[in-house]
Structure formats: structure tokens, C-alpha cells
Design an enzyme around this catalytic site. Structure first.
Site, PDB file in Angstrom:
ATOM      1  CB  CYS A 383      -1.006  -0.037   1.144  1.00  0.00           C
ATOM      2  SG  CYS A 383      -2.471   0.930   0.757  1.00  0.00           S
ATOM      3  CG  HIS A 509      -3.685  -3.593   3.072  1.00  0.00           C
ATOM      4  ND1 HIS A 509      -2.818  -3.135   4.035  1.00  0.00           N
ATOM      5  CD2 HIS A 509      -4.220  -2.494   2.485  1.00  0.00           C
ATOM      6  CE1 HIS A 509      -2.834  -1.817   4.039  1.00  0.00           C
ATOM      7  NE2 HIS A 509      -3.681  -1.397   3.113  1.00  0.00           N
ATOM      8  CD  GLU A 511      -1.381  -6.331   5.086  1.00  0.00           C
ATOM      9  OE1 GLU A 511      -1.079  -6.584   3.898  1.00  0.00           O
ATOM     10  OE2 GLU A 511      -1.606  -5.169   5.499  1.00  0.00           O
TER      11      GLU A 511
HETATM   12  N1  GLN Z   1      -2.119   6.631   2.806  1.00  0.00           N
HETATM   13  C1  GLN Z   1      -2.185   5.892   1.585  1.00  0.00           C
HETATM   14  C2  GLN Z   1      -3.528   6.014   0.900  1.00  0.00           C
HETATM   15  O1  GLN Z   1      -4.497   6.407   1.495  1.00  0.00           O
HETATM   16  C3  GLN Z   1      -1.849   4.430   1.818  1.00  0.00           C
HETATM   17  C4  GLN Z   1      -2.811   3.729   2.706  1.00  0.00           C
HETATM   18  C5  GLN Z   1      -2.284   2.441   3.264  1.00  0.00           C
HETATM   19  O2  GLN Z   1      -1.089   2.174   3.265  1.00  0.00           O
HETATM   20  N2  GLN Z   1      -3.182   1.632   3.769  1.00  0.00           N
HETATM   21  O3  GLN Z   1      -3.628   5.747  -0.258  1.00  0.00           O
END
Ligand code: GLN
Length: 539
Positions: A383, A509, A511
Site C-alpha cells: 500500500c 493488503h 496480509e
Molecule cells: N495513505 C495511503 C492512501 O491512502 C496508503 C494507505 C495504506 O497504506 N493503507 O492511499
């Protein structure tokens, strides 16, 4: 058969591991062919934990259907190897919101709206909801907080009412407490548990089973004493001694016959013996590693063990799959500088850049990406970690020195990471990110394709920003492949660098979907790559 309800409360102190105990009991019942789910009732007023930062509440777990939930739902999924949903996590905020909305719609016209019966009725409705779906035989409800807290009282009261409203053989209460060891007296003490059970009894609830967290074995005498003072049967006093891994707790609960006591109360006598073959073989692999690696987890909440819970667990699953012990070294991104990045990261067999929000620690993350890219160290960005991999590549390979995400630099001349179109008009913060499972089409011949072994995958998301498609051609030409995209929107979900031994960044994600019985493929491949890198260094 009607659905059976188990309620799990906690007493004496917080952090005793109600989630692990609930998950372990659920695992034992599931291994006896029962259909089991677990839900968590949290006493805080936030509608969901999506607006809490990890310092307040640890990781925010995301379900397939896009709910931002308590991290215990991650444990439920990992132990049961099934998906949970929005319905599995209820907060006081959600309850009040429903009741107040109904009041405004006129559902209670003429009446005073009160905690009892209106709030407790809504709590009971939600406690029974999953049981009414017909999908489950047993519903385990974990009540967040500690008995005696003002804010969990309505949950305890709803549970008390259900204890009377449900047939006796359909409802059971487990109370998890602490039996502390006083080293000066060389003794385990039962008094805190007695007091905690008294608090529950004052609220009209009699627990059926006591589970005692302890650092030393409970003697038969102590079990008898606890049974006598707490009004439970001696065989229903269960010892839960500290374990080397949370994944061993189901077997420990089996040794204590927790599942048998529960089944007896429910009158379920003709269920099969537990089949824990798959679980035990995972534990065997976990307990007998043939190799060791060290990976860096670069993030800004690394001092908190709960902040990256699912990532740490995914490494345990992927390690066991590779018969490799993965040591995860936290590296604080805020303190990574040009001068110390080499010293902090040399010796690492892999570098993972964690998800996150906001500016703090971003430049450190970018330095860590550069180190991994230039030194051929296996790299995995999740992310925000993927977004910083793109920023680093844009800055140092494309030469766009001011490349940045508009999350932290709204007016950058090179917004390589930018707000998604539908986010530009969104001002409300709660539950409005791109959340939950989305499909991703993976290009044949890519690293991602070799990892997943198929073109269409689905992973969970939690973000507002994305790779800006205006830069895709330039990134591709310079050697960063965009190897996975959402088939409907064209959003880039995966980037990789084919000239690097193992470099992958994912907007989703992975995970969240890793379990002991189903380790997540990118984590498995990353550990394998780190293992190879480690071996190549020794040559
Ligand atoms: N802050 C970033 C976004 O909103 C990444 C979010 C995250 O890593 N979950 O896109």
C-alpha cells in the site's frame, strides 16, 4: 439444531487474549465439523476503528466486504480459515447510531428512548443476527473491554437477558481472568478472579466456565478453590498457561477439555472427535525450521507490536511454509536517514515497507526502497510501501526529483501518486476509503503471475490514493512494470522491477488474507527470495 451462543468476557486486566481464546475454542468446535463463527462487540463510541490510529487500537483489520474492524477479526479468520464480515464487529457507536436514526424516523414515537430496553434490544438483535442466518451452528461473541468498565455494561446486560431468553442449552458464558503469581510469596493468587466473577454476578451473570491466564500450572487445590468461590464446576476451571505461539492455544484448550465442557452444556453429544491434522502439521513445520532469515519491517508504528499484526502473522505462516524461521526486525522509518540507512539495513535478507498514512517517516521509507532497489535486496511494498516504491523510482530513475504523493504534497509538479477520482469529492472520513476485496488482472510472464499462478486474483484494499496513470508509460519504459490492474477501473494494483531479483509493490493488503492453512502467496515468495538472497551472500 438451533444455533448455540457462547459469550466470552474478560476480567481483572485487559490484554488477556480473549480473541485467541475465542478463536481457539472456535477452532476446536470447527474441527468437530460444526459451523462456527466469532463476533466482537467493542464498547467504544467510534462507529468502527477505521478512524482510530494504531497507537490507540493496534491494526485496523479489513474484511472482504470492506468493513474496517478490530484486529481480533484477523485472529478469527486466521484460526478458522474462513472470512468474517461487517456483521462480525459491532461497536457501541454502531448500536447508538442505529437507535438514534430509528428515533429520528419515528420508530419510538411517544416513548422515552432508553439504554434498557432500546439500546439493549439493539445489542441483542445484533448478538443473534449471525445465528439467525442459518449458516452457523455456534456463534461465539467476544465482549470487548474488562468486566466492571462502565462502557461495557449495556453489553453485559444484553448478555444477561439473553441467558434467560434463550433455552438453557443454547447459551453459555466463559469468563477469562488472570491468576497472578506473587514471586515473593511463591504463590498463585485466586482473589482477583473471585472479585472479577463477583462483579459479573452483581450484574446478574453467572459464568459457566472460567479460563485462567497464568504463568504457572494451576494445582487441583487451586482449581477447587476457584470453583467453590466462583460458583462453577471444578472441571470448568480451565488453565491457560503462556504459550510459545498463539497457534498452540487450541491444542492446549483441547488438553484442558474446553471443547468437551462446551459440547456437554449444549447437549451436543454426537459430534465427531476433533480433526486437527492440518493445524498440527502447520505447528510441526513452525516448530522445526531448517533455516533462518532476517527481514526488515520499515514503518512508523514499529514500536507497537499490534500495529502490523497481520503482517507479522503472515510472516509466521510464510515462514512455516518455507520451513524457515523469519526474524522480523522493526526499522523506524522516521529515523532512517541518508547517513544511517546502510547501517540499519545491511544484513537484512529482505525489506518490507509497511502501509501507513501521512507524512511522518515517508522520506525514510523512500530511502529504504532505494537501498533495496540498488542493492538487489528482496523488496516488498504494501500500500503506502508500494506508493513510496513508485515515488523513489520516479525520483531516482526517471529523474523527477520532486515526485511525491499528493497525500503529503498537494501541489507537487509530479504527482505520481494521486487521489482517486471518486475520492476528490469525498469529505467524510469514516468508512469512505477504497475498502474491501477488489479483483486484479495479473499480466502473464510477470513476477506476480509466477507467484499467484493465475491471471485473476482478489485482494483487500484500504486506501484513498493510487498510482497516477499519466506516469505509467514513463515508468514502464524506465524498467518498472505495472503488472496488475483492476479489470474495471484500470487502476494499477501491482508494480515490479523485472531487472531486480525480487521487487514487488502492491496497492492492496495481502496480509489480511494469510492464514496458517492458507499462507499468502506473495509472503511465501518473498520469504523464499529472502532465503535465496541469504544463501547467495554466504557463497
Ligand atoms: N495513505 C495511503 C492512501 O491512502 C496508503 C494507505 C495504506 O497504506 N493503507 O492511499
Amino acid at each position: 439444531m438451533s444455533a448455540k451462543y457462547v459469550f466470552v468476557t474478560g476480567g481483572v486486566v485487559s490484554s488477556l487474549g480473549k480473541g485467541i481464546i475465542s478463536s481457539s475454542l472456535a477452532k476446536l468446535l470447527q474441527s468437530r465439523n460444526l459451523r462456527v463463527t466469532i463476533q466482537k462487540f467493542d464498547p467504544y463510541l467510534n462507529v468502527d476503528p477505521g478512524t482510530l490510529n494504531p497507537y490507540e487500537h493496534g491494526e485496523c483489520f479489513v474484511t472482504e466486504d470492506g468493513a474496517e474492524t478490530d484486529l481480533d477479526l484477523g485472529h478469527y479468520e486466521r484460526f478458522l480459515n474462513i472470512y468474517t464480515s461487517r456483521a462480525n464487529n459491532v461497536t457501541t457507536g454502531k448500536i447508538y447510531r442505529t437507535v438514534i436514526d430509528k428515533e429520528r424516523q419515528g420508530a419510538y414515537l411517544g416513548k422515552t428512548v432508553q439504554i434498557i430496553p432500546h439500546i439493549t434490544d439493539e445489542i441483542k438483535r445484533r448478538m443473534l443476527l449471525l445465528g439467525k442466518s442459518g449458516q452457523y451452528d455456534v456463534i461465539i461473541t467476544e465482549i470487548g473491554g474488562t468486566v466492571g468498565d462502565i462502557e461495557s455494561l449495556p453489553f453485559i446486560e444484553a448478555m444477561r437477558q439473553l441467558q434467560w431468553e434463550l433455552p438453557d442449552e443454547d447459551c453459555l458464558v466463559i469468563h477469562l481472568t488472570l491468576v497472578p503469581y506473587l514471586s515473593a510469596a511463591k504463590e498463585l493468587k485466586s482473589k482477583p478472579t473471585q472479585h472479577s466473577v463477583k462483579l459479573l454476578q452483581q450484574d446478574g451473570v453467572q459464568p459457566d466456565i472460567l479460563i485462567c491466564r497464568t504463568e504457572h500450572k494451576l494445582s487441583q487445590d487451586l482449581r477447587k478453590k476457584l470453583a467453590l468461590f466462583c460458583n462453577v464446576r471444578p472441571n470448568a476451571v480451565i488453565e491457560s498457561i503462556d504459550a510459545d505461539t498463539i497457534y498452540r492455544v487450541p491444542l492446549m484448550m483441547r488438553d484442558e477439555k474446553l471443547d468437551e465442557i462446551v459440547l456437554e452444556k449444549f447437549g451436543l453429544t454426537d459430534v465427531p472427535e476433533p480433526d486437527l491434522k492440518g493445524w498440527k502439521s502447520f505447528l510441526d513445520r513452525l516448530g522445526s525450521p531448517e533455516s533462518h532469515i532476517t527481514v526488515a519491517l520499515v514503518g512508523k508504528y514499529v514500536e507497537l507490536q499490534d500495529a502490523y499484526k497481520s503482517i507479522l502473522e503472515a510472516f509466521i505462516h510464510a515462514g512455516a511454509a518455507n520451513r524457515c524461521k523469519v526474524k522480523v526486525v522493526p526499522v523506524h522509518s522516521e529515523y532512517l536517514t541518508e547517513d544511517n540507512v546502510e547501517e540499519k539495513l545491511e544484513g537484512m535478507d529482505g525489506i518490507l515497507i509497511a502501509p501507513g498514512f501521512g507524512e511522518r517517516g515517508l522520506e525514510g521509507k523512500i530511502k529504504a526502497v532505494r537501498y533495496a532497489r540498488e542493492n538487489g535486496v528482496p523488496f516488498f511494498g504494501i500500500c503506502l510501501g508500494m506508493q513510496m516504491a513508485v515515488v523513489e523510482f520516479a525520483r531516482n530513475v526517471l529523474g523527477l526529483k520532486d515526485a511525491m504523493s499528493t497525500e503529503v504534497e498537494a501541489n507537487t509538479a509530479n504527482p505520481v501518486i494521486d487521489l482517486m477520482a471518486d475520492q476528490k469529492t469525498t469529505t467524510v472520513k469514516g468508512g469512505t476509503m477504497r475498502l474491501g476485496a477488489y479483483k486484479c488482472l495479473v499480466e502473464e510472464g510477470s513476477l506476480a503471475y509466477s507467484i499467484y499462478g493465475k491471471p485473476l486474483i482478489s485482494e483487500r484494499h484500504r486506501h484513498r490514493y493510487e498510482l497516477n496513470n499519466d506516469y505509467v508509460d514513463r515508468l514502464n519504459e524506465a524498467g518498472m512494470r505495472t503488472s496488475g490492474r483492476n479489470p474495471e477501473t484500470g487502476l494499477v494494483e501491482i508494480v515490479e522491477i523485472p531487472s531486480h531479483p525480487f521487487f514487488i509493490g502492491v496497492q492492496f493488503h495481502p496480509e489480511y488474507k494469510s492464514t496458517p492453512e492458507n499462507p499468502q502467496p506473495i509472503f511465501v515468495a518473498f520469504v523464499k527470495a529472502a532465503l535465496q538472497y541469504n544463501k547467495s551472500k554466504q557463497k
